[in-house]
Design a protein around this motif. Sequence first.
Motif, short mmCIF file in Angstrom:
data_model
loop_
_atom_site.label_atom_id
_atom_site.label_comp_id
_atom_site.label_asym_id
_atom_site.label_seq_id
_atom_site.Cartn_x
_atom_site.Cartn_y
_atom_site.Cartn_z
N ILE A 177 0.83 -1.21 0.00
CA ILE A 177 0.00 0.00 0.00
C ILE A 177 0.86 1.25 0.00
CG2 ILE A 177 -0.18 0.22 2.53
CD1 ILE A 177 -2.94 0.81 -0.12
N TRP A 178 2.14 1.11 0.37
CA TRP A 178 3.04 2.26 0.38
C TRP A 178 3.25 2.87 -1.01
CZ3 TRP A 178 7.12 -0.45 4.00
CH2 TRP A 178 6.72 -0.29 5.34
N ARG A 179 2.96 2.13 -2.05
CA ARG A 179 3.16 2.68 -3.39
C ARG A 179 1.87 3.24 -3.98
NH1 ARG A 179 4.97 -1.51 -7.82
NH2 ARG A 179 4.61 0.35 -9.07
N ALA A 180 0.76 3.14 -3.25
CA ALA A 180 -0.55 3.49 -3.82
C ALA A 180 -0.66 4.96 -4.19
CB ALA A 180 -1.67 3.11 -2.86
N THR A 181 -0.11 5.85 -3.36
CA THR A 181 -0.30 7.29 -3.61
C THR A 181 0.79 7.90 -4.48
OG1 THR A 181 0.88 7.87 -1.58
CG2 THR A 181 -1.51 7.57 -1.42
#
Length: 497
Positions: free
Chosen positions: A394-398
């Motif tokens: 999820i760290w790459r989602a934004t």
Amino acid sequence: MTLLPSGVMLLLGAWGIRRQDAIWRDEAVTYDMAHRSLPDLWHTLLHADVVHGLYYALMHVWFRVYDATLDGTFGAVVGLRLPSVAAMTAATAGVALLGHRLVGRRAGLLAGFTFACIPVVQQYAQEGRSYATVCALVVWATYLLVLTAAAAAPPPSRPHPQPVPHPRPGLWPGYTALMLAACLLHEFACLVLPVHAAALILARLPRRVLRAWALSAATVLAALSPLAVFSTRQSAQISWLMWPDPLQLLTFAVLAVLGLACARVRIRSRGPIGLRALGIPLLLLPTVLLLLLSHVEPAYVDRYVLYYVVGFALLAGAALARLLRPAGELGQTRARRLRRTAAVALVLAALLPVDVHLRSPDSRVDDVTAVAQAVRAVAEPGDGLLFMPARRRIWRATRPHDFRGLTDLALAESPLASHTLYGTERSGDAIRARMLASRRIVVAGDPDGQPADDNDQEIAKRATLRDAFRVCSTTEVRGARITVYGRAGACGAANAR
């Protein structure tokens, strides 16, 4: 009357709202879900996070408007948090009106100001999650309950010192709709229903009022039950909850003690529902019930019952209204009033460092933005990429652009393609084979002290890194560790260790 406390809450919500563009992992989930199409979102909710489904759908609609109009002006971070600022501003207005209805104008103003100044309120006013909205809905549902009770109560036998005009009856549908919306946004909003029941029983209202409330509560629970039953299939998502956070418990304990102390101040209520009959159950019952539930299955997080702080604000506002009344009123001396005012000012001054900290990236468990920037700083084109554990994807989602050029070695299907939060991963053997074919691997993982997942994929990642790679460099960021691993000769003599 509501403009002043609401204005203060709006200013506090706007102060430092960007938080240096830091986003923590739960907000990143909101951003990702809100930017999926509604059909994709629906299919994802069938697998995960159905309890937040309504909130994600509302945020999807909000971002459709925001991205098309203001995103270029204020940025995605502001758009993510603006709905929570607006919701907490509305909640503050409702608290002020509740205090006014229960005790009086001055008590309402001070209750609103107290609510706005509570650090945990400011924290969730600047977070892209549903908790501020749930709190606002609970506040306004409670306000409608108080209005309905006032309309249904028999007229007083003697003139009241501050007569309260009876509103029009027929507010039960509004109360039911607000409570249902709150519960659909987060199931634990239903824990306020016992609070409302206690307030009505203590007010000794006619049985027809209790029957009407019971019908509304039954309607809410019946409409909520399909979601509640379905969400039990996804209970593994909160398996990380092992025991209550000590700091959260301390916050509740402090507010509970202070609230009960405020309840001891002599206060005259204006309507059939007394301040203590509503404020004390609201302060204590939701948290106590959730803690009891956690003995069956761990479920306690303070934000799940954030609305308990409303009970404290009402009790504190009424106590302050009496203690800070104008000099000479009821025999109070000017010196005593000045001392009490100074004490309140000291409390606010003591809270200032906490308020400043809440607006820093260090105030949350991790910083997705810092993680992405750290990966970009150490990665080279063609490097492999691993998230350990997989849910840290999820760290790459934004900020997906910061991971461009890297190969996610474990990924089988992306989160969007697999209709999941974090994507699906290959088997442990397949991951190991892909890792051994890589010269360098960037690992975005948890810092020391976090429990390690024991599934096949995570075991394969750890074993292969240990057996076939060397640590080239390590970068610590908030809530994460970015480590570059290399095969023999890939690190260079300067940074290998």
